[in-house]
Structures are given as C-alpha cells and as structure tokens.
Design an enzyme around this catalytic site. Structure first.
Site, PDB file in Angstrom:
ATOM      1  N   HIS A   1       0.516  17.986  40.680  1.00  0.00           N
ATOM      2  CA  HIS A   1       0.864  19.017  41.980  1.00  0.00           C
ATOM      3  C   HIS A   1       0.767  19.663  40.495  1.00  0.00           C
ATOM      4  O   HIS A   1       1.280  20.163  40.324  1.00  0.00           O
ATOM      5  CB  HIS A   1       2.598  18.875  41.868  1.00  0.00           C
TER       6      HIS A   1
ATOM      7  N   GLU B   1      -9.636  21.947  27.559  1.00  0.00           N
ATOM      8  CA  GLU B   1     -10.100  22.563  28.493  1.00  0.00           C
ATOM      9  C   GLU B   1     -10.690  22.993  27.895  1.00  0.00           C
ATOM     10  O   GLU B   1     -11.624  24.603  29.071  1.00  0.00           O
ATOM     11  CB  GLU B   1      -8.682  22.400  29.630  1.00  0.00           C
TER      12      GLU B   1
HETATM   13  C1  NOJ Z   1      -3.907  23.667  34.363  1.00  0.00           C
HETATM   14  C2  NOJ Z   1      -4.438  22.632  33.670  1.00  0.00           C
HETATM   15  O1  NOJ Z   1      -3.819  22.315  32.699  1.00  0.00           O
HETATM   16  C3  NOJ Z   1      -4.787  21.557  34.060  1.00  0.00           C
HETATM   17  O2  NOJ Z   1      -5.033  20.555  33.411  1.00  0.00           O
HETATM   18  C4  NOJ Z   1      -5.302  21.695  35.411  1.00  0.00           C
HETATM   19  O3  NOJ Z   1      -6.855  20.746  36.026  1.00  0.00           O
HETATM   20  C5  NOJ Z   1      -5.361  22.288  36.280  1.00  0.00           C
HETATM   21  N1  NOJ Z   1      -4.392  23.466  35.833  1.00  0.00           N
HETATM   22  C6  NOJ Z   1      -5.329  22.646  37.016  1.00  0.00           C
HETATM   23  O4  NOJ Z   1      -4.286  22.156  38.125  1.00  0.00           O
HETATM   24 CA    CA Z   2      -3.206  24.786  31.011  1.00  0.00          CA
END
Ligand code: NOJ
Ligand code: CA
Length: 697
Positions: free
Chosen positions: A410, A504
């Site tokens: 979500h 990320e």
């Molecule tokens: C931020 C989250 O840290 C990341 O893992 C996710 O893919 C994106 N939001 C999209 O919800």
């Molecule tokens: Ca994040």
C-alpha cells in the site's frame, strides 16, 4: 510450534519498594533519596532542585556522563512550567522480570530496573503538578513526564518541551539531521561541536524533507574521549510528536525539539492526565553492547495483542528492484507493468523452490499513473482494486498451493486521510485472502500541508494502522514511517520498518548511493530503534546496462553478511530472481534463519565494522555475519559462543582480490568442521564482509 503469548511471561515481574516508599518533602530534598542506582550499580541518576528548577545528572561507574540538565515545558496561552518547583513526594520501586518475544533478536528478554517517581509541584499560585518517572538500568536510563489530572492544567497545547542533555565533552557523534519528514539521510561523523544539520537541507532524491533547526534525529550515537558509548533516543512514542535534539555547540548541550505542526501552531495537543514518551540514554563500554541492549523495548508495555502466531517471520522476494532499476514500472499505462499475474507466478515458483516465505508485489493496484508529480494525491490510490493484468485471487491461490504468502503493498503517497478511509476495507480484503503482512509507503509531503511525517498527527495515524491491522491479523512494515521506539513489544505486528536510507538509494543516484561505511554505522545508530527493512542481497553489484555507472558500494559477501547483521523478522532478498539463478552464494540466503533464540555482538565499532552471531530458534544452527566499511580487515572469529559439539561451517567470504569497487562479486565458499574451541581467520575486503552458516552435526 509457537507458544501462545499468554504462556510467554515466564516469570512475573515483582514490584516492591526500595527502602521507604513515600518520603516527605524534607526527606526528599536530601540528595540520597533523590539518587537512584541501577540493579548492578553501573549507572546512577541524581535529581535535584536548584533555584526552583528541576534537574538531573547521570553517572556511569562514578564518572559523570550527563552533567546538570534541566527540564521544562511551554504551553500556548499558559505560563511555562519549570520554575518555582518543589518536590512533593519521592517513591522508589524495582522490577525484575523475564519476558518472551514472539519473534526477535532473542527469545527471552531480561527487564531489570530501579524506578523513582518524583512528584513535583509549583510553589506559586497555580500549584500545577508533574511527576518525573525514571527507570535506571545497567544498560542505560529512561525517564518520562506524567501530568496528573488537575484544576489548572486540562487541555493544553504544548509549544515546547525542554529536556536537556548536557554532555561532558565534545564527543564523536554519528548523526542524521533533525528532519521532520524523513530519516533517509546519510549518517555524518563529526565532533558534537561540528554538527551542522542545516547543511543537509539541500538533498536530491528525497521527496520530502524539512530541517528547521540545527538538530539531530534519534537514535544519535556518541563516543566519548574515554571510549564510552552513548546513544540518545526515545521509547513508547504514543500520541505525541517525535523528538529531535537541538544542538547547542557552545555549551555542549542538546535540548529536545519536538516535531511541530503548522496547523496546530504548536507541538502536541494533550489533556491531563497523560504521560510523555520516555527519553532514553543507552550507556555502553563496548559499541556492541548498544546493539545487545534491550532498554528501548523494555520501556514499552507488554504485548497487548496476545497470540500473534498468524504472522511467521520470513525471507521474501519481490517485484520491486526492477522498478527502481527502471526495467519495469508500477503503473500499467507505462507499457512495462511489473505486477502481472504471470510475472508474479514466476516469483512464487522461485520462492517455493528456495526456502523463501513471501513475495511482495508492488504496483498491483490502480492509481500509480498519478503517483509522482501530482500535487493532489488524495483519493488517487485504491487499495482493493487490482490492475486488469493482475488477478489477485488467482495469484493468492497459486501462492497458497506452493506454501508461499503474498505480501501486500500500500503506497499511500503521504495522503493518510485517504488511507484512513480505506484501511478497514483494505485490511478486510487481506484477511479474507489470508494475507498477513503489508508494506506501506508514505512518499511525498504529508497532505494536509503543515503536517509532517514525524508530528503527533502522523504518529497517531501510524498507530491507527497498527491497531486496525491487528484487528485483521495484519502485520505492518512501514516505509517513510515514524521511527521505531520499541512499540513492537506492545504491538508485535509492528514487524519492521524503513526509516533509514535503504538499498534503493543505490539505484537512484551515482553520487548519493550508500558508501561502504553506511551499514557499519546504521547498526550502531538506527538499528538501536528496532527492526529494519533495508532490503539487502543485491548480487548484481554493478547496475549496468540498466543503470550505467550505478552500483552497490559493497562486495557481494558484505550483502550476505547483512542477513545476520541487520535484524528484521522479514528480510528481503532484494535482487531480481534471474540474478540469483546459478549463483552458489545464493545458498546462504536459502539457508539463513530469520528468527533468533540468542544474539551475540562479537565485535565492532561505529562506522568501522561489526560481527554478529545469532542462534536460530527451534534449530541448533548458528549464523554469523560480518561487514566492514572502507577499510579491509582480518578478523579472528573465536567460536566460543557455539554450543558443545561439532558443526559444519559453510563460510562465504570475499575472495583475496575482492574490492567493493574493483572486484565486488569475487567470493569464496569454504566448508570445514569446527567446535567452540576453534578460531577462524577471515579476511574482509574494502567494503567487504562474510557470512557463515553453522549446522550442528
Ligand atoms: C518508497 C519505498 O521505500 C520503496 O521501497 C517503494 O518501492 C516506493 N516507496 C514505492 O512505494
Ligand atoms: Ca523510502
């Protein structure tokens, strides 16, 4: 088999008075009655009144670690509280208990403390009252404020809380700025006097950031010139704003600076009676003792959810990294939709074949085409309607047949009112499908404008999600969350959270990727707050051709070490499954545990390196993880933590010529037999690490 939680309290805490329980004002002013030592006497807190102000000091083994520090509050339209105070009563108690974590870094937790409650009153006309409750442990101190119900203090708007922490020197500090909106900054290591949070304002790759003061966020960890470690944080953050710590470099003092709300025009709306969160100081002779400390969870209330065996700790893979690599997209209109039924089934098959319990699917629901770049994100996401190329029921059914659980996703896009409206329906859908965990996200500035991620309003929103989740047997892994403050003890469905600069970032920026020392810093700072969804396990370290020039700034063996070093009951194998196929090192991810009977931090120092051993629950297996920052190092691993008997040790380590930048994927796997009298010498490359599985023979 899981034990039900009611049977988990092994030994009921015994609370009893330490000496005379209630003292008169005259007695209470004596320094002895206002002093409290920890059970083994390692730490001592002294309270005092000076010129009508209430203050405290903290000592560790007879050396002062917090010098005279004062407390006070400011309210809107009311006189401040903090001057003209006297002590009315002093009460002392102690508790010694053992409680059991449903899952965790360890099964049994000792909670032994001495407590003092000091009732303060104003000598002036208003006669307002406040209690200071302090618990002194051998691993630190926690104190909180309790405002009883009273005539001259009812509904109040707190405009400032002034809790001081006067340091005794210009310590080394590992800090992130006191951002009201995000914790995803890199840690900076400076002297206390060198903290400059304002310089962190201009930050690429962050969809929200607000740093109003020269303040730091917590946990903030320090090392004194004598080699003592201190970490400042808070516990049980409930219906109150998060606390940052304002830096007064000239006076070597920090003062609490609560996260505010422009809509409120203050910090916290409260009605007496109420208590604040605990202000905590962890104190350790060894950096590793900070990680072993249970102060933060101990200061929270026992499990209120009872039996939570509907959630099982697990490793997971997901349709996720491919979006950050821009191979696929969250939205269907892009023409490269990742979350399709077929693609998800490939992930389910891979999970089933490789001892991976869960599959996360991002981008399954409608709304993503309006995600980034749209100011009005209210009402955009729908948490029950899949895109037409994603058959939710089919996917869930397929996963169930294979013994795999789908993890819900979500992304609220920081529109919490929209999420509040849909939460019950969305979690009901999950419950009906037998989905027991959700990754939530709060990317962007909070709507309505003027609220911040770390303010009281959002603290309450994140708590509503936990409570609503619990009603539907849903566990929450929040990204862009409020920081962890040990709430997982009370609500174990707070399984994990982000709240740091995750993996990320390496896919988003060449310059702003995470440097090799990032995780060796995180384990001694952010990880003290609680479980982290960092998403380790990227094997394809150089991200070309998809992202030329981008990379993970560690070796592959360092990525493996993270499965033991980082604690989380859900641990992602974050890479694309095709990058795991045929790689022998993946065997470690297959076999490593996620739920621990015991944890021992064997060695380490902040920002340099760490080596952690964890014994898996319900097996005799141990796993060891080691990671180093920029410096290569040779580590002699003493296996004395092992139980008696022989073990097969499978050692995954950097190859002799490995290097995080020049040769990151070079690793060696050795298999030997060891006992607890043995030592193993392991070389870690620059930015390297190692992982060891120890199977009882
Ligand atoms: C931020 C989250 O840290 C990341 O893992 C996710 O893919 C994106 N939001 C999209 O919800
Ligand atoms: Ca994040």
């Amino acid at each position: 088999m899981k034990t039900s939680h009611s049977a988990l309290i092994l030994c009921l805490g015994i609370i009893f008075c330490l000496g005379s329980c209630v003292q008169t004002p005259e007695e209470s002013l004596s320094s002895e009655s206002m002093t409290l030592g920890s059970p083994e006497g390692l730490n001592t807190v002294r309270f005092f009144i000076k010129d009508g102000r209430f203050g405290y000091t903290v000592a560790h083994k007879n050396s002062t670690v917090i010098d005279s520090s004062f407390i006070g509050f400011e309210f809107r339209d009311l006189p401040a509280f903090g001057d003209g105070l006297e002590v009315l009563t002093v009460t002392k108690e102690k508790l010694s208990e053992t409680w059991e974590m449903p899952w965790g870094e360890q099964r049994l937790v000792q909670n032994n403390y001495h407590e003092i409650v000091i009732e303060l009153g104003e000598t002036g006309e208003l006669k307002r009252r406040m209690d200071v409750i302090c618990r002194v442990y051998d691993d630190g101190v926690g104190f909180r404020y309790r405002f009883p119900e009273q005539d001259n203090l009812g509904e109040i708007l707190i405009t400032d809380e002034h809790t001081e922490f006067a340091l005794t020197g210009d310590h080394d500090v590992w800090w992130i700025p006191g951002d009201w909106d995000i914790y995803e900054h890199l840690y900076t290591h400076t002297k206390f006097s060198g903290i400059d949070a304002i310089s962190k304002r201009d930050h690429p790759n962050l969809a929200q950031t607000y740093i109003p003061e020269n303040a730091v966020n917590t946990p903030v960890t320090m090392k004194t010139s004598e080699g003592l470690y201190l970490s400042f944080h808070e516990a049980n953050l409930t219906d109150y704003p998060g606390m940052t710590l304002k830096v007064d470099a000239a006076n070597l003092t920090m003062t609490s600076e609560l996260v505010g709300s422009e809509l409120l025009g203050g910090k916290a709306v409260k009605t007496t009676p109420f208590v604040t969160p605990w202000r905590t100081i962890q104190i350790a002779d060894r950096a590793g003792d900070l990680i072993e400390s249970n102060l933060i969870v101990n200061l929270n209330e026992p499990n209120k959810l009872g039996n939570v065996s509907w959630f099982t700790p697990m490793k997971y893979i997901g349709i996720w990294w491919e979006m950050h690599m821009e191979v696929s997209s969250w939205d269907m209109a892009s023409g490269k939709h990742g979350a399709t039924t077929e693609h998800t089934k490939d992930y389910i098959d891979f999970a089933a074949e490789n001892n991976i319990g869960g599959v996360l699917v991002e981008g399954w629901n409608t709304g993503w085409e309006h995600w980034i770049g749209f100011d009005d994100r209210e009402g955009v996401f729908d948490f029950v309607t899949p895109y037409p190329d994603y058959d939710l029921n089919d996917v869930v059914q397929y996963a169930r047949e294979k013994g795999v659980e789908i993890i819900m996703h979500h992304e609220t896009s920081a529109a919490p009112r929209t999420y509040d409206q849909q939460m019950d329906t969305a979690y009901s859908l999950m419950e009906s499908l037998g989905i027991h965990s959700v990754k939530t996200g709060y990317v962007g500035k909070i709507i309505p404008e003027g609220e911040y991620h770390h303010g009281q309003w959002m603290v309450n929103h994140y708590r509503r999600a936990l409570l609503k989740g619990a009603e539907h047997k849903v566990a929450i892994n929040a990204h862009e969350p409020i920081k962890a403050t040990g709430i997982r003890r009370t609500y174990p469905n707070a399984i994990s959270r982000e709240g740091l600069r995750g993996q990320e970032f390496n896919a988003w920026s060449v310059e702003k990727g995470n440097p090799p020392e990032h995780l060796p810093t995180v384990v001694f700072t952010r990880m003290l707050a609680g479980p982290i969804d960092f998403t380790p396990g990227i094997f394809k370290i150089k991200l070309a051709p998809e992202k030329p020039g981008f990379q993970i700034n560690t070796t592959l063996a360092h990525q493996l070490g993270l499965y033991v070093v980082i604690y989380s009951p859900i641990q992602m194998a974050a890479d694309l499954i095709e990058n795991y196929e045929g790689n022998d090192a993946f065997q470690f991810i297959r076999e490593v545990g996620v739920d621990w009977e015991r944890t021992e931090v064997l060695d380490g120092d902040v920002g340099d390196f760490v080596v952690i051993a964890r014994k898996e629950r319900e097996t005799e297996n141990w796993f060891v993880g080691g990671i180093t920052g920029t410096a290569a190092r040779t580590y002699t691993l003493n296996l004395e933590f092992l139980d008696p008997g022989s073990y097969t040790a499978r050692i995954y380590k950097d190859a002799p010529d490995a290097h995080w930048n020049d040769n990151p994927t070079a690793y060696v796997i050795d298999e030997i037999t060891v006992r607890n009298t043995d030592e193993v010498v392991i070389d870690m490359a620059e930015g390297g690490g190692f992982a060891i599985s120890l199977f009882k023979q």
